[in-house]
Structures are given as C-alpha cells and as structure tokens.
Design an enzyme around this catalytic site. Structure first.
Site, mmCIF file in Angstrom:
data_model
loop_
_atom_site.group_PDB
_atom_site.id
_atom_site.type_symbol
_atom_site.label_atom_id
_atom_site.label_comp_id
_atom_site.label_asym_id
_atom_site.label_seq_id
_atom_site.Cartn_x
_atom_site.Cartn_y
_atom_site.Cartn_z
ATOM 1 N N GLY A 291 31.917 12.433 33.862
ATOM 2 C CA GLY A 291 30.395 12.748 34.230
ATOM 3 C C GLY A 291 29.821 12.091 35.158
ATOM 4 N N ARG B 27 18.577 16.630 41.385
ATOM 5 C CA ARG B 27 18.329 18.001 42.005
ATOM 6 C C ARG B 27 17.183 18.527 41.084
ATOM 7 N NH1 ARG B 27 24.071 21.338 40.860
ATOM 8 N NH2 ARG B 27 23.411 21.096 38.710
ATOM 9 N N ARG C 203 22.056 29.482 33.902
ATOM 10 C CA ARG C 203 23.422 30.212 34.693
ATOM 11 C C ARG C 203 23.580 31.184 34.000
ATOM 12 N NH1 ARG C 203 25.997 25.424 36.765
ATOM 13 N NH2 ARG C 203 24.312 23.752 36.857
ATOM 14 N N ASP D 140 29.614 30.263 35.735
ATOM 15 C CA ASP D 140 28.810 29.024 35.295
ATOM 16 C C ASP D 140 28.101 28.646 36.544
ATOM 17 O OD1 ASP D 140 31.689 28.567 35.729
ATOM 18 O OD2 ASP D 140 31.174 26.571 35.609
ATOM 19 N N ASP E 16 24.930 24.431 42.691
ATOM 20 C CA ASP E 16 26.280 23.777 42.345
ATOM 21 C C ASP E 16 26.976 23.685 43.694
ATOM 22 O OD1 ASP E 16 25.709 23.268 39.719
ATOM 23 O OD2 ASP E 16 27.581 23.868 38.893
HETATM 24 P P1 AMP Z 1 32.048 22.915 38.543
HETATM 25 O O1 AMP Z 1 33.339 23.910 38.830
HETATM 26 O O2 AMP Z 1 32.174 21.967 39.245
HETATM 27 O O3 AMP Z 1 30.871 23.930 38.407
HETATM 28 O O4 AMP Z 1 32.490 22.418 37.021
HETATM 29 C C1 AMP Z 1 32.940 23.153 36.140
HETATM 30 C C2 AMP Z 1 32.705 22.302 34.664
HETATM 31 O O5 AMP Z 1 33.363 20.954 34.612
HETATM 32 C C3 AMP Z 1 31.284 22.056 34.359
HETATM 33 O O6 AMP Z 1 31.043 22.214 33.064
HETATM 34 C C4 AMP Z 1 31.033 20.761 34.915
HETATM 35 O O7 AMP Z 1 29.923 20.246 34.101
HETATM 36 C C5 AMP Z 1 32.165 19.988 34.546
HETATM 37 N N1 AMP Z 1 32.779 18.961 35.420
HETATM 38 C C6 AMP Z 1 32.957 18.813 36.578
HETATM 39 N N2 AMP Z 1 33.227 17.557 37.120
HETATM 40 C C7 AMP Z 1 32.777 16.874 35.990
HETATM 41 C C8 AMP Z 1 33.016 15.384 35.874
HETATM 42 N N3 AMP Z 1 33.289 14.638 36.866
HETATM 43 N N4 AMP Z 1 32.484 15.077 34.523
HETATM 44 C C9 AMP Z 1 32.335 15.816 33.506
HETATM 45 N N5 AMP Z 1 32.460 17.166 33.711
HETATM 46 C C10 AMP Z 1 32.754 17.673 34.901
HETATM 47 MG MG MG Z 2 29.263 24.145 37.939
#
Ligand code: AMP
Ligand code: MG
Length: 520
Positions: free
Chosen positions: A135, A192, A199, A269, A279
C-alpha cells in the site's frame, strides 16, 4: 485550515460492513472504510499553488502542521471518513477480478467555487485491496506522478491533478527492475485530486458478479453527480452516459497522441469514467517518434499499450464498459452504435489533430496521405517528436529545400539520415509546401497556431529522472524548476532552452529514462 466538505460517495453508496483492515473479497459494496497509515517523519516536498486555491486553501494553510499531518495520512480531518474504492478490471486483456484501491485512500470530497473535488492519498498504506503488496509508494514514482499530472493539465490534456508531494520518512522495499535486487527507497505520498476517481473497473466488477442492483446504484450516482446534464436516469440516459464517456475517452487519447504521451498501462482499472488521464505509473514521452514504443518493461514483449495502439485500446476498453452497462440497458444496438462512432470519430479527430500540428486548419482530401507519409518518414531514423513539430513551424512554403535544415536538430543520429531518407524528406517537404500554399495562412499566424498545439517543453523521461536523483539526495530544487517550466509548455522560455533538447545519450538505456517497471 478550513475545507468545505461535501461527502457524497460514502453517504450515497453501499459500504463494506467490515471495518477491519484485512485483505478480502468485498461483495455488494462500492468501498471500504480505512484509515491512512501513520508515518515516521513526514515532510512536505512540494505543493501545487493552483490546486491549493482550487480547493479553497491558502499558502498559509499549506505551511501549517495540520496540512502536513492531513496530507501525509497522520491526521484524519474531523467529520471525514477515509475510504478505499472497490473495483475490478481487465489487465493486459484478461479479466483480473477484484482489484480496488490497494495503495490509494480517498480522504474526503470538497466543494469550492461550485466545483467538486475528491482528495486522495496515494501511498498511504494498506487497504482491503492491497492483496500481496504494502500500500506504499516510493519517492521515485511519486515525483513522476506529481510532476506529470500537473504538466499534463497545463498541456491541455484532461487529467487528475496533484495537490502535494510529501516524504513519509519511512523506508519502502522495492525490486525496481524485478531482478531480485530489492532495495530500500524513500517512501512518499502524493495527494491526488479529481472530481472523481471512478474507473471503468468500478462498473465492471458489479456486472461480472451479476449484482445489478449495486451496478444501477453506482451508475445513477455517477450520473447524478458527474453527468447531471443528462437528467434523470432512464435507459436512454444510460446510453447517453456511455456515449459521453466514449467521447471524452477518445478526446483524451487524441490529446495523448498530440503531445506524445504513452500511458503504459491502459488496463480498464486505469480508465477514468470522466475521461481523464489517471494512474501515472510506467508512463513515458515519445522522444524518437515511434508507433511501437512503450515505456513499460512489463509490456516489452507484446507492446499491447504502445503509442500507436492507444486509440484502439481505448475502444477495446470501451467495449468492456459497454458490456458492464448492458444489463441496465438490455439492448446491444445503441451501445454498438456508440462504439462504431468511436471508430469513425477517432479517425476524423486524429486527422484533424495531426492537421493542426502541421498548421493546417482547412481540409483537403490529400491530407490523410500527407500525414501517413510523414508518420512513415519520421520512423525511418530516430527523430525527436517534440523538437520536430516545434521547429516545423519555421518551415517556409516558399523555401521547401530548406526543410531539412529547419528540422535537423530533431535527428538523434544525423549520420543515419542517408541520401535516400533525405530524398524522402525533400519530396515530403515539397508536398507540404504545396499544401500550405492552398491553406494560404500568413506564416507568422501559422507559426503562432502551431506553437499552441506543439509543446516546446514536455516532461522528458530523463528530466523526471534527474529530479528524482536529486530528490533522493534531499535536493528538491529541480522538482520546483520543472514544475514551473511545465506550467507554460507552449511558451518560449529563453532561460530554459536547456530543456528543449533531445534526450542525452547517457539516458538512452538508463532505468527510469527510457524504460520503467510497475514497481512503484
Ligand atoms: P496499477 O497497475 O498500478 O494501476 O495497479 C493495479 C492494482 O494493484 C491496483 O488495485 C492497485 O491498487 C494495486 N497496487 C499497485 N501497487 C500497490 C502497492 N504498492 N500496494 C498495494 N496495492 C498496490
Ligand atoms: Mg491503477
């Protein structure tokens, strides 16, 4: 610090009844209540003055301890209930099930000057949607998101915004290159800001789980608060809603193509329902003009999200959204019509956008061929997109043989420009000169108009990396310098000419400057 709170998301939509912060599959709920993680030694690195005033805060507020605490997650504002949104999504073409805000926490919604904003911390700790991750976010990715989202806004590209960039004082373990060499990096949080962070994936999740009731509640909420001009929700309104999303998604991607922005992870997403760029992960800017380029190392093999595919992927993603909305409409015809018109409009608007980059504002049948030819020649040898289009405004229709001199600074390896390539350029310049004569616009006026669509300054990949390298050493001056530079991307800024150059050689293969991973 006075903020005019106006929470609607948590008040009008179904909440996950479980309050503990454990990873879980959430049913029939749009969000889960969560509390941001306390940080060890928070420190504000930068604040966007425009966003500060947009949400009704002063510079004095920004300097206060409350601001520091709230926007690093250490204090929850009175009368607010932070939450993480529940959504799903297609990742690289495959349905991935529940995803959700795994490292984003919405603090509150505010209203200022009749505008609604949601404030969201990215990197503020675990939520029920964090799956196997922590997170958190690192300084590297946070600087990139902070600078790029504000830069995009000033380029005129629809985008989420950024209010603040802060260090948490905590260390975060990341394997940046996914090669087994994990290392600690500085933790950071970006606040942000957007009218909404909904989304495509928010709607998809309920359609897939056949929870039509929550799907309808969420769509009705979205129309009420963000598409209120459509009026009361009916089947027709749902279709108009889809058409509006389709149009704004298309316009956003045309802007990306115009400025040479490659999102890098166009999963559903990561597609905002408001048609805003959202994002900022492994995004990048075209340096050499190349339809096949993607900055994302994860996508290196298939290049699904390459520059030249972004409009098509937008359509693919809209198909998924159409499927999600279908249960509310019960008829495919209207949805299919919208998708068809995306294709038709996409070609037309892309052509108009490219015309404007060439200083053409009337339409001629031959324009499509002129533009396709240009795109082909641009890819024969590495040619810097930003420098090419900016310098092209100095081209003289009276002197087409000087064309190559006008654009010469855009070539990365001048010796690669062979005689046959030169010949192709000269022939293209000849056609272009003839076309400009038909246009009949005075060259001074054309130059002015071209310079309003062809930016002089973009956040080149290596520029962000230089700012990150300094920031990791505790020096934030370059963040501020780039932030200010990119506020006026279309203006000549004589003191900043050093940023109007091709990517330096050292940056060609350096991590962060050409290729990026998702490890943020
Ligand atoms: P993204 O490809 O960065 O848009 O992320 C895809 C999914 O992974 C989303 O549900 C994000 O919230 C989750 N996610 C990405 N990085 C982290 C992280 N460091 N901790 C927790 N969830 C993450
Ligand atoms: Mg994302």
């Amino acid at each position: 610090m006075q903020i005019n709170l106006k929470d609607t998301f948590t008040k009008e939509l179904p909440a996950d009844p479980i309050l503990e912060n454990s990873r879980r599959q959430v049913q029939k709920a749009c969000f889960s209540f969560v509390t941001p993680k306390k940080t060890r030694k928070p420190e504000i690195v930068h604040v966007s003055p425009e966003m500060l005033s947009a949400i009704g805060l002063s510079q004095e507020d920004a300097n206060s301890n409350v601001f520091l605490s709230v926007f690093t997650g250490n204090k929850v504002l009175e009368n607010t209930t932070p939450y993480a949104m529940c959504y799903g999504g297609h990742q690289f073409g495959n349905w991935a099930g529940q995803l959700g805000d795994g490292r984003a926490i919405n603090l509150a919604e505010v209203e200022h000057h009749n505008k609604d904003w949601t404030l969201q911390l990215k990197g503020a700790g675990e939520t029920p949607y964090s799956r196997t991750a922590d997170g958190l976010a690192v300084l590297r990715s946070s600087v990139r998101e902070y600078l790029c989202s504000e830069a995009m806004y000033h380029l005129g590209v629809p985008t989420t915004r950024a209010l603040s960039l802060a260090l948490t004082g905590d260390e975060v373990l990341r394997d940046m290159l996914y090669d087994g060499n994990a290392a600690y990096e500085k933790g950071a949080v970006v606040c942000r800001v957007a009218p909404s962070f909904l989304r495509f994936g928010n709607y998809q999740l309920f359609a897939v789980s056949q929870d039509e009731e929550t799907l309808k509640t969420l769509v009705d909420y979205t129309i009420k608060h963000h598409f209120s001009h459509l009026g009361k929700p009916t089947k027709e309104t749902y279709l108009q809603f889809f058409e509006t999303v389709s149009n704004s998604t298309l316009e956003m991607i045309i802007h990306w193509q115009r400025v040479g922005f490659v999102h890098g992870v166009m999963n559903t997403d990561n597609m905002s329902i408001l048609g805003k760029t959202i994002d900022y992960g492994p995004y990048g800017w075209l340096e050499g003009y190349d339809h096949n380029w993607t900055p994302n190392t994860t996508d290196h093999q298939f290049k699904r999200y390459r520059y030249g595919a972004q409009l098509d992927i937008g359509l693919w993603n809209l198909y998924q959204l159409a499927n999600a909305l279908y249960p509310l409409i019960g008829e495919a015809e209207g949805l299919e019509g919208v998708l068809q018109s995306y294709n038709e409009k996409g070609q037309r608007h892309y052509l108009d956008m490219m015309r404007s980059k060439l200083g053409l504002f009337s339409k001629e049948k031959t324009d499509a061929a002129l533009i396709t030819d240009l795109e082909e020649i641009l890819q024969l040898t590495e040619t810097d997109m930003t420098i090419f289009f900016r310098n092209l405004s100095d081209f003289s229709a009276e002197n087409p043989s000087k064309g190559l001199i006008v654009i010469k600074d855009a070539f990365y390896i001048p010796t690669e420009v062979s005689d046959s390539i030169k010949q192709k350029w000269n022939s293209w310049f000849g056609q272009y000169a003839a076309r400009l004569k038909k246009e009949g616009m005075a060259s001074k006026e054309r130059k002015e108009k071209m310079n309003q669509v062809n930016p002089k300054y973009v956040l080149r990949n290596y520029m962000a990396q230089l700012a990150i390298d300094d920031a990791n050493k505790g020096d934030y001056k370059l963040i501020d310098e780039l932030f200010k530079l990119l506020r006026k991307p279309y203006e000549e800024q004589p003191k900043s000419e050093k940023w109007f150059v091709k990517r330096p050689d050292w940056a060609r293969h350096k991590a962060g400057c050409s290729m990026l991973s998702c490890s943020s």
